[in-house]
Design a protein around this motif. Sequence first.
Motif, PDB file in Angstrom:
ATOM      1  N   PRO A 115      -2.056   4.976  10.592  1.00 18.81           N
ATOM      2  CA  PRO A 115      -2.676   3.663  10.430  1.00 18.81           C
ATOM      3  C   PRO A 115      -2.576   2.815  11.689  1.00 18.81           C
ATOM      4  CG  PRO A 115      -0.529   3.638   9.416  1.00 18.81           C
ATOM      5  CD  PRO A 115      -0.754   5.046   9.892  1.00 18.81           C
ATOM      6  N   TYR A 144      -7.707   3.920   7.956  1.00 20.75           N
ATOM      7  CA  TYR A 144      -7.091   3.097   9.005  1.00 20.75           C
ATOM      8  C   TYR A 144      -7.434   1.627   8.793  1.00 20.75           C
ATOM      9  CZ  TYR A 144      -6.922   0.904  13.659  1.00 20.75           C
ATOM     10  OH  TYR A 144      -6.712   0.041  14.717  1.00 20.75           O
ATOM     11  N   ALA A 152      -5.673   0.222   5.661  1.00 22.23           N
ATOM     12  CA  ALA A 152      -4.226   0.081   5.832  1.00 22.23           C
ATOM     13  C   ALA A 152      -3.900  -1.155   6.664  1.00 22.23           C
ATOM     14  CB  ALA A 152      -3.652   1.334   6.493  1.00 22.23           C
ATOM     15  N   ASN A 153      -4.655  -1.392   7.719  1.00 20.75           N
ATOM     16  CA  ASN A 153      -4.396  -2.566   8.545  1.00 20.75           C
ATOM     17  C   ASN A 153      -4.789  -3.852   7.830  1.00 20.75           C
ATOM     18  OD1 ASN A 153      -3.456  -2.091  11.529  1.00 20.75           O
ATOM     19  ND2 ASN A 153      -4.729  -0.332  10.979  1.00 20.75           N
TER      20      ASN A 153
END
Length: 211
Positions: free
Chosen positions: A154, A188, A191-192
């Motif tokens: 991530p 990704y 998740a961020n």
Amino acid sequence: MNDLTLYVDANYESPWALTAFVALEEKKLPYTLETKVLSKKETFGPGYGARTRRIPALRRGDFWLAESVAIAEYLAESFPFPAHPRLFPENLEERAVCREIQHWLRTDFMAIREQRPTTTLWFARATAPLTAGAEDALARLISAVEPLLAHGRPTLFGQWCIADVDLALMLQRLNLNGTALPPKLKAYAEANWQRPSVAKWNALPRGQTPV
């Protein structure tokens, strides 16, 4: 002298204000958050000392600094590791790529930014399909960042860096508005988006529509 004030837009929709906000949160610094209504030109009023008259702007005592990358770099140098967490990678080449991505996202992909503005992240979603120009920009974006995220982490590098929030937001412009992304890019971005510093920004009070 650590009296920090961050000025952002009253809608909390500026992607660059988000970057500066996250930089302060990730550095774990105490600060005051102030808002300005851009439609009322409040950044041109008395008492607002940013030379650019833009947001975000950081005030530390009598010192004013605008532009999100400059703010992040100033915080990184003023409150260095190990006393405070890093914003930029320790490795020189990774740090250069981090800055490359930040500047690239601020100067390119105008078609995506216009057709998937940040209002569509926190207010009504976009309904019109991307134009051919935006699709071309999307293809360029994916071809460039997919190799960087092939590891499936991530984060761009071994540790989180400030470019992760910028890149995740660009991808979320697409992901949240129904554009199919490669699975690793989608994971990704999401998740961020859930990272505590970003989630705190997302939870800030907004009206039903932009003002």
